[in-house]
Design a protein around this motif. Structure first.
Motif, mmCIF file in Angstrom:
data_model
loop_
_atom_site.group_PDB
_atom_site.id
_atom_site.type_symbol
_atom_site.label_atom_id
_atom_site.label_comp_id
_atom_site.label_asym_id
_atom_site.label_seq_id
_atom_site.Cartn_x
_atom_site.Cartn_y
_atom_site.Cartn_z
ATOM 1 N N LEU A 150 0.841 -1.230 0.522
ATOM 2 C CA LEU A 150 0.401 0.159 0.040
ATOM 3 C C LEU A 150 0.699 1.941 0.114
ATOM 4 C CD1 LEU A 150 -2.577 1.475 0.098
ATOM 5 C CD2 LEU A 150 -2.497 1.525 2.882
ATOM 6 N N ALA A 151 1.830 0.922 0.952
ATOM 7 C CA ALA A 151 2.679 2.657 1.019
ATOM 8 C C ALA A 151 3.862 2.715 -0.248
ATOM 9 C CB ALA A 151 3.627 2.022 1.903
ATOM 10 N N VAL A 152 3.800 1.800 -1.374
ATOM 11 C CA VAL A 152 5.100 1.453 -2.237
ATOM 12 C C VAL A 152 3.494 1.695 -3.570
ATOM 13 C CG1 VAL A 152 5.662 0.339 -4.102
ATOM 14 C CG2 VAL A 152 6.786 0.348 -1.612
ATOM 15 N N ALA A 153 2.235 1.563 -3.254
ATOM 16 C CA ALA A 153 1.393 2.061 -4.451
ATOM 17 C C ALA A 153 0.634 4.066 -4.120
ATOM 18 C CB ALA A 153 0.216 1.014 -4.070
ATOM 19 N N TRP A 183 -4.932 10.482 8.731
ATOM 20 C CA TRP A 183 -4.751 11.748 7.296
ATOM 21 C C TRP A 183 -3.799 12.817 7.789
ATOM 22 C CZ3 TRP A 183 -7.465 11.306 3.176
ATOM 23 C CH2 TRP A 183 -8.973 10.802 3.059
ATOM 24 N N PHE A 184 -2.947 12.818 8.540
ATOM 25 C CA PHE A 184 -2.211 14.088 8.850
ATOM 26 C C PHE A 184 -0.604 13.256 8.775
ATOM 27 C CE2 PHE A 184 1.117 15.954 11.509
ATOM 28 C CZ PHE A 184 1.103 17.274 11.296
ATOM 29 N N MET A 185 -0.907 12.268 8.694
ATOM 30 C CA MET A 185 -0.015 11.178 8.154
ATOM 31 C C MET A 185 0.621 11.152 6.614
ATOM 32 S SD MET A 185 2.092 11.206 10.166
ATOM 33 C CE MET A 185 3.562 9.229 10.424
ATOM 34 N N SER A 186 -0.239 11.112 5.974
ATOM 35 C CA SER A 186 -1.095 11.038 4.195
ATOM 36 C C SER A 186 -0.782 12.597 3.943
ATOM 37 C CB SER A 186 -1.916 11.012 4.284
ATOM 38 O OG SER A 186 -2.229 10.806 2.623
ATOM 39 N N ALA A 189 3.256 12.974 4.130
ATOM 40 C CA ALA A 189 4.087 11.721 3.356
ATOM 41 C C ALA A 189 3.910 12.461 0.999
ATOM 42 C CB ALA A 189 2.994 10.685 2.986
ATOM 43 N N LEU A 190 2.905 13.963 1.366
ATOM 44 C CA LEU A 190 2.940 13.994 0.397
ATOM 45 C C LEU A 190 3.431 15.250 0.811
ATOM 46 C CD1 LEU A 190 0.478 14.858 -2.219
ATOM 47 C CD2 LEU A 190 -0.739 16.893 -0.532
ATOM 48 N N LEU A 191 3.557 16.026 1.007
ATOM 49 C CA LEU A 191 4.270 17.145 1.676
ATOM 50 C C LEU A 191 6.321 16.360 0.894
ATOM 51 C CD1 LEU A 191 3.048 19.032 4.008
ATOM 52 C CD2 LEU A 191 3.481 19.581 1.550
ATOM 53 N N SER A 192 6.776 15.529 1.430
ATOM 54 C CA SER A 192 7.784 15.388 1.810
ATOM 55 C C SER A 192 8.071 14.894 0.510
ATOM 56 C CB SER A 192 7.861 13.492 2.437
ATOM 57 O OG SER A 192 9.378 13.422 2.565
ATOM 58 N N ILE A 193 6.784 13.622 -0.995
ATOM 59 C CA ILE A 193 7.227 13.927 -2.111
ATOM 60 C C ILE A 193 7.390 14.440 -2.661
ATOM 61 C CG2 ILE A 193 6.061 11.996 -3.967
ATOM 62 C CD1 ILE A 193 5.064 10.544 -1.779
ATOM 63 N N TRP A 237 4.156 5.763 -5.638
ATOM 64 C CA TRP A 237 3.712 6.026 -7.073
ATOM 65 C C TRP A 237 2.223 6.870 -7.714
ATOM 66 C CZ3 TRP A 237 7.336 6.005 -10.950
ATOM 67 C CH2 TRP A 237 6.203 5.671 -11.576
ATOM 68 N N ALA A 238 1.198 6.346 -6.794
ATOM 69 C CA ALA A 238 0.469 7.192 -7.262
ATOM 70 C C ALA A 238 0.351 8.491 -7.388
ATOM 71 C CB ALA A 238 -0.805 6.715 -7.300
ATOM 72 N N VAL A 239 0.768 9.227 -6.058
ATOM 73 C CA VAL A 239 1.072 10.357 -5.988
ATOM 74 C C VAL A 239 2.727 10.948 -6.842
ATOM 75 C CG1 VAL A 239 1.782 12.555 -3.869
ATOM 76 C CG2 VAL A 239 0.082 10.171 -3.600
#
Length: 111
Positions: A34-37, A82-85, A88-92, A40-42
């Motif tokens: 799930l994390a890899v998918a 949601w906060f962790m997501s 992750a989005l900001l980091s990517i 990759w989607a982001v």
């Protein structure tokens, strides 16, 4: 999906909430998949948006630190997943934008 009004200080706000669980996996393998998918989607979405920006087919939407903080506070209210997501989005996003070949960024130094 369900649409529910939310009471705020300014009045009511409409939001969309999924009825299914998006986060988590049943075991380490499922969580890793799930994390890899999701990563990759982001990554794909960020790269496609950058291509559209350079083509001129999409307007740039830039958010200030204050707006990012507001979105972060809203995601905390929605739950830690949601906060962790969002983190992750900001980091990517930061990692990909740093690789752009501009002189001030790491991509410029790589080039």
């Amino acid at each position: 999906m369900t649409v529910t009004p939310e009471k705020t200080k300014q009045g009511y706000r409409m939001g969309v909430v999924p009825e299914f669980a998006r986060f988590g996996g049943s075991d380490l393998g499922a969580s890793t998949h799930l994390a890899v998918a999701e990563t990759w989607a982001v990554t794909q979405k960020i790269l496609l948006t950058l291509v559209d920006l350079f083509k001129g087919s999409e307007d740039a939407q830039v958010a200030s630190v204050i707006k990012i903080t507001e979105v972060g506070a809203d995601s905390v209210k929605m739950g830690s997943e949601w906060f962790m997501s969002l983190l992750a989005l900001l980091s990517i996003n930061l990692g990909l934008l740093n690789l752009l070949p501009f002189p001030a960024l790491d991509g410029g130094r790589l080039a």
